[in-house]
Design a protein around this motif. Structure first.
Motif, short mmCIF file in Angstrom:
data_model
loop_
_atom_site.label_atom_id
_atom_site.label_comp_id
_atom_site.label_asym_id
_atom_site.label_seq_id
_atom_site.Cartn_x
_atom_site.Cartn_y
_atom_site.Cartn_z
N LEU A 598 8.83 1.93 8.29
CA LEU A 598 8.05 1.07 7.40
C LEU A 598 8.43 -0.37 7.66
CD1 LEU A 598 6.10 0.76 4.95
CD2 LEU A 598 8.16 0.90 3.49
N GLU A 599 7.42 -1.24 7.90
CA GLU A 599 7.71 -2.63 8.17
C GLU A 599 6.65 -3.51 7.51
OE1 GLU A 599 7.63 -3.25 12.34
OE2 GLU A 599 5.46 -2.94 12.55
N PRO A 600 7.05 -4.74 7.13
CA PRO A 600 6.07 -5.67 6.55
C PRO A 600 5.17 -6.24 7.66
CG PRO A 600 8.20 -6.70 6.69
CD PRO A 600 8.40 -5.29 7.13
N THR A 601 3.98 -6.59 7.25
CA THR A 601 3.06 -7.17 8.22
C THR A 601 3.29 -8.65 8.40
OG1 THR A 601 1.46 -7.48 6.43
CG2 THR A 601 1.31 -5.43 7.72
N GLY A 602 4.02 -9.27 7.49
CA GLY A 602 4.30 -10.70 7.58
C GLY A 602 5.55 -11.03 6.78
N ASP A 603 5.81 -12.34 6.66
CA ASP A 603 6.99 -12.78 5.89
C ASP A 603 6.73 -12.56 4.42
OD1 ASP A 603 8.15 -13.47 8.24
OD2 ASP A 603 7.62 -15.62 8.10
N LEU A 604 7.71 -11.93 3.76
CA LEU A 604 7.62 -11.67 2.33
C LEU A 604 8.83 -12.27 1.63
CD1 LEU A 604 6.48 -7.91 2.31
CD2 LEU A 604 5.04 -9.95 2.01
N PRO A 605 8.63 -12.75 0.39
CA PRO A 605 9.79 -13.25 -0.37
C PRO A 605 10.65 -12.09 -0.85
CG PRO A 605 7.83 -13.33 -1.72
CD PRO A 605 7.37 -12.93 -0.35
N ASN A 606 11.89 -12.43 -1.19
CA ASN A 606 12.81 -11.41 -1.72
C ASN A 606 12.28 -10.90 -3.05
OD1 ASN A 606 14.41 -11.82 0.44
ND2 ASN A 606 15.96 -13.03 -0.62
N ASP A 607 12.16 -9.59 -3.16
CA ASP A 607 11.66 -9.00 -4.39
C ASP A 607 11.74 -7.48 -4.24
OD1 ASP A 607 10.66 -8.68 -6.87
OD2 ASP A 607 8.77 -9.78 -6.53
N ILE A 608 11.35 -6.78 -5.29
CA ILE A 608 11.27 -5.32 -5.26
C ILE A 608 9.81 -4.95 -5.18
CG2 ILE A 608 11.74 -3.19 -6.52
CD1 ILE A 608 14.13 -4.55 -7.77
N TYR A 609 9.45 -4.15 -4.15
CA TYR A 609 8.05 -3.83 -3.87
C TYR A 609 7.82 -2.34 -4.05
CZ TYR A 609 7.94 -8.47 -1.73
OH TYR A 609 8.02 -9.81 -1.51
N LYS A 610 6.70 -2.01 -4.61
CA LYS A 610 6.28 -0.62 -4.78
C LYS A 610 5.29 -0.29 -3.67
CE LYS A 610 8.58 -0.18 -8.60
NZ LYS A 610 9.77 0.68 -8.68
N VAL A 611 5.64 0.70 -2.84
CA VAL A 611 4.83 1.06 -1.68
C VAL A 611 4.37 2.50 -1.85
CG1 VAL A 611 4.74 1.24 0.83
CG2 VAL A 611 6.17 -0.52 -0.24
N PRO A 612 3.10 2.76 -2.10
CA PRO A 612 2.60 4.14 -2.21
C PRO A 612 2.41 4.74 -0.81
CG PRO A 612 0.80 2.61 -2.60
CD PRO A 612 2.04 1.77 -2.42
N ILE A 613 2.84 6.00 -0.64
CA ILE A 613 2.75 6.66 0.66
C ILE A 613 2.40 8.12 0.44
CG2 ILE A 613 5.22 7.15 0.74
CD1 ILE A 613 5.08 6.76 3.77
N LEU A 614 1.57 8.67 1.31
CA LEU A 614 1.17 10.07 1.24
C LEU A 614 1.82 10.82 2.41
CD1 LEU A 614 -0.60 12.34 0.07
CD2 LEU A 614 -2.45 11.56 1.57
N VAL A 615 2.57 11.89 2.06
CA VAL A 615 3.28 12.70 3.06
C VAL A 615 2.76 14.13 2.95
CG1 VAL A 615 5.49 13.42 3.99
CG2 VAL A 615 5.31 11.24 2.76
N LYS A 616 2.34 14.70 4.09
CA LYS A 616 1.83 16.07 4.13
C LYS A 616 2.60 16.87 5.18
CE LYS A 616 -2.92 14.72 2.88
NZ LYS A 616 -4.34 14.78 3.30
N ASP A 617 2.71 18.21 4.89
CA ASP A 617 3.35 19.08 5.87
C ASP A 617 2.34 19.51 6.94
OD1 ASP A 617 1.81 21.01 4.68
OD2 ASP A 617 3.47 21.92 3.56
#
Length: 863
Positions: A598-617
């Motif tokens: 997982l990587e940011p697409t650009g420069d982001l300020p310091n903070d806590i980010y919520k990233v939704p992700i879908l994982v399937k078997d």
């Protein structure tokens, strides 16, 4: 014999020799041919010569032959000690060897050596011989002798007649102590007493006689292996004789006086050997052989000695173990293991506790199924036959075995072979419990099958009747209580959900134990191994705790891992997908079987980010999960640096924290007062302070007003005692007395809070008398300091009332009597906003604590 020897030896020997004779020069030869078989002793009277046993005369050391010749004699001695002399005359040829040096020597008196027999018989003194100097023709002489045998040990053995020169011996002498004695003779002029000639050494040879018997000098203990071949060397007997070496008197002959049919000895070397190849240790272990040693070559008149030689036979394995019985029988109950069936005894004649004696047993027949084991008793050498696997009476009532016994060492020197014995074991019938169809039953079942599903049947039969009738089944062990066993049929049904991912399952296997009991209460047990097959009942789960990323612009990336408790094909490889709508700040790359970056697409300020992700078997089974990713500045160790809260909160944040702390404090005090149902009565004595008076009250519980609210008075009404004085003071805000060091400090929490909230900035006053300026303290330091004070207060209020100081406790009071300026205590709860409380200033310090409790927040001017 005497006549023969005397006649065979010539009387005179004449020889011409060089002037100087070197050592080893052969002068002549004594002819001993025709002198019989017995050995003869040959001795030269001149020590410059020696005579070999074959009659050869040799020079011992360098000898000069005078012009007028050299004369000496040779003594011949036979076995009977008869002696004859052979005169030897040597004349010089005038020739001198090339390497010799010619010297002119003064003519001297030179008598030949004298010889006397050792241990001579008396009477003494005896005349030996006469000495005379050549100068006796011209002078009248007298003679003296000095040295060993005269003036030195053995002192007084010899003497000389001065006028005649006759030498005399005064006693017997031992040749073994003095083989020869050399003393010095002197010739003196009778008138002038001057020496007329050089001193002359006189040699007296002590002739040996056979006066010493031979003695044993070596070991007399020998060992030889039993059944050794004939002529095997056993050992060597050695002996010595003190008489003159290399003579017949020291020639020793060895003779055995017994056991000549078993042993022999070489007569002159003393080497003992076996005379047979039948020496048997089992017949006789030691032999004592008498050996005689005799000098004079074994002649009857020789001296002798006897000694005993011990010959010990060492053991070989020439006897196999022999069974003490021709048939071995034993009994054993069926279904019994590790039972001693029989002790098998053997006899072995070889040396005990050696490899030749120790027995090794082997079952050669009848143990193909491995039911038996045999080992050796190390003490008795018996064979111990054990049953190690149970026997079944219904299958076999009698077992026949064959046991062989051998030794640890191989068998040698015997025509026999290792012995064998038959063994018969009788199996005894025992009433047995039920036996399951298989000791271990294996079943397969899918996880999560419905309860009550029959997964198999596990039955047992009676070994005697071969029937399953009247057998009841019980469950002995079921860790998860997943299976029910039908008592009459042995059916196995699911009782709870079977979960392959449970910790009770190991390698997909789940085991239970079943017990079968027949009508005679005999029982048997069996094991059911259940193989649990996987179903897709778990989704991939992302590890989303503690995720952080060091802020390095758009170059950083975070590894996201997922796990699935299911097995393949119900687990990995997983598929990862960012859930839409996505703000475009994040993206996924480098997807693996169980992870993705997982990587940011650009420069982001310091903070806590919520990233939704879908994982399937692999089967497309999964759900959306939200990751909490913290973006921060990292330390050199690769972890997030601590945030600086004191600079980020601001004024309003600090005020909000202080307000929350104040509310927490008030809530704690309120809880304490509400929970208090009864207070101890505290007698209070009036002090010297002017003002009102407190009366005793019988009210056991606090009033309604006190229960409803607890408000603190302003600091203006609190008395503070000087901390430099001894003793303590009353904290009117919390009713607590504090001591610090040698002085006192006032914990004025109310004053600190009032000043702080009213001014909106940090005060320079004292907080808790901790001697710290609030302006010099950070927000976190202030919060920690307040927390410490509150903890002390709360611990104090949790204590029992009896353990506190009487005047530090808030007490409920009832009616205070007539004449009090304040009236009833209950009036404090109904005072109006505009009513003045100035009259409280004239009350004593003890009443002010009670007034602080009863005053409302509005009356104090609180906001």
């Amino acid at each position: 014999m005497c006549y023969c020897v005397e006649s065979c030896v010539q009387k005179h020997i004449q020889a011409q020799v060089p002037v100087m004779l070197k050592p080893g020069y052969v002068v002549s030869h004594v002819n001993l041919e025709g002198c019989g078989d017995g050995p003869l002793g040959l001795t030269a009277s001149n020590p410059a010569f020696r005579v070999e046993l074959d009659g050869t005369i040799q020079t011992v050391f360098v000898t000069m032959v005078p012009k007028d010749g050299l004369f000496f004699w040779i003594t011949v001695q036979d076995r009977k000690d008869h002696r004859w002399n052979v005169d030897v005359s040597l004349s010089s040829t005038g020739q001198v060897p090339n390497n010799a040096v010619l010297k002119r020597s003064k003519r001297r008196w030179s008598p030949p050596p004298f010889g006397i027999m050792e241990n001579g018989k008396g009477p003494f003194p005896k005349e030996m011989d006469r000495i005379a100097s050549d100068t006796s023709v011209n002078y009248s002489l007298y003679y003296e002798i000095k040295g060993p045998g005269v003036t030195l040990p053995p002192v007084g053995l010899f003497s000389v007649v001065p006028n005649t020169g006759m030498l005399k011996v005064h006693g017997p002498v031992d040749r073994e102590q003095y083989p020869q004695i050399v003393f010095t003779a002197y010739a003196y002029n009778t008138l002038t007493h001057a020496q007329t000639d050089e001193p002359l050494p006189i040699t007296v040879l002590i002739e040996d006689e056979n006066d010493n018997a031979p003695q044993f000098s070596g070991p007399m203990d020998f060992t030889v292996q039993e059944q050794s071949p004939m002529s095997t060397v056993i050992g060597k007997v050695t002996a010595t004789d003190k008489d003159e070496p290399d003579t017949i008197r020291t020639k020793i002959k060895y003779t055995l006086k017994g056991s000549t049919d078993l042993f022999r000895i070489d007569p002159y070397s003393g080497v003992m050997s076996a005379a047979t190849n039948t020496l048997d240790r089992e017949t006789q272990e030691k032999y004592f052989v008498v050996v005689e040693i005799r000098d004079m070559g074994g002649a009857p008149d020789g001296l002798s000695n006897t000694g005993t030689a011990t010959v010990s036979l060492t053991d070989i394995n020439d006897n196999p173990p022999i069974f003490s019985q021709s048939m071995i029988k034993g009994n054993v109950p069926e279904n019994k293991a590790d039972v001693l069936v029989a002790r098998i005894g053997v006899n072995d004649k070889d040396l005990k506790n050696t490899p030749n004696w120790k027995a090794v047993y082997e079952i050669t027949k009848g143990n193909e199924s491995g039911n038996f084991m045999i080992k050796t008793d190390p003490v008795t050498n018996e064979g111990l036959l054990y049953v190690i696997k149970p026997l079944d009476y219904e299958k076999e009532q009698t077992v026949k075995l064959e046991v062989m016994a051998r030794n640890e060492a191989p068998l040698v020197g015997s025509s026999l072979n290792w012995q064998k014995v038959p063994v018969e074991i009788t199996v005894e019938d025992v009433d047995e419990g039920p036996e399951f169809s298989a000791p271990i039953l294996q079943l397969k079942v899918k996880e999560n099958v419905p309860n009550g599903t029959i997964i198999g049947t596990y039955t047992a039969t009676d070994p005697e009747t071969k029937s399953s009738k009247d057998i009841i089944y019980y469950k002995l062990n079921d860790p998860g209580s997943w299976i029910n066993v039908m008592s009459n049929t042995g059916e196995l049904k699911t009782a709870m959900t079977i979960d392959r991912e449970s910790p009770l399952v190991s390698n997909n296997m789940y085991n239970i134990t079943v017990k079968a009991v027949d009508k005679s209460q005999k029982s048997g047990t069996g094991t059911v191994m259940i193989l649990i097959e996987d179903v897709n009942d778990n989704i991939p789960v992302v590890n989303g705790s503690g995720l952080f990323m060091c802020n390095k612009g758009a170059k950083q990336a975070l590894l996201i891992n997922a796990t699935d408790l299911d097995q393949k094909p119900y687990s990995d490889p997983f598929s990862f997908e960012l859930v839409k709508p996505n703000d475009g700040k994040w993206r996924l790359r480098d997807q693996k079987a169980t992870s993705v970056m997982l990587e940011p697409t650009g420069d982001l300020p310091n903070d806590i980010y919520k990233v939704p992700i879908l994982v399937k078997d692999l089967q497309g089974f999964g759900k959306e999960q939200t990751l909490s990713v913290r973006l921060c500045e990292c330390t050199s160790g690769g972890v997030c640096a601590a945030s600086k809260l004191s600079t980020a909160l601001g004024v309003w944040g600090i005020l909000a924290m202080l307000l929350g702390l104040l509310l927490l404090l008030l809530l704690c005090l309120l809880c304490i007062l509400v929970c208090s149902t009864k207070g101890d009565k505290l007698p209070m004595a009036d002090d010297d302070s002017p003002g009102g008076m407190l009366l005793k009250s019988n009210l056991e519980a606090p009033g309604d007003e006190v229960k409803d609210v607890l408000i603190l008075l302003p600091t203006s009404g609190a008395d503070v005692m000087d901390s430099s004085k001894e003793g303590g003071y009353i904290d009117h805000s919390f009713g607590q007395k504090h001591t610090f060091g040698e002085g006192m400090y006032h914990n004025n929490m109310q004053g600190f809070l009032t000043n702080t909230l009213s001014s909106g900035q940090y005060s320079t006053g004292m907080y808790g008398n901790s001697f710290k300026k609030h302006s010099a303290m950070s927000t976190m330091d202030g919060l920690q300091e307040n927390r410490k004070m509150l903890s002390k207060k709360l611990v104090y209020f949790r204590e029992e009332a009896d353990t506190r100081f009487a005047d530090d406790i808030l007490r409920p009071y009832g009616f205070e009597g007539v004449g009090s300026p304040a009236g009833s205590v209950g009036c404090c709860s109904i005072l109006g906003e505009d009513e003045s409380l100035d009259f409280l200033d004239s009350l004593g310090p003890k009443f002010k604590t009670l007034a602080d409790v009863c005053t409302t927040k509005s009356q104090r001017g609180g906001k």
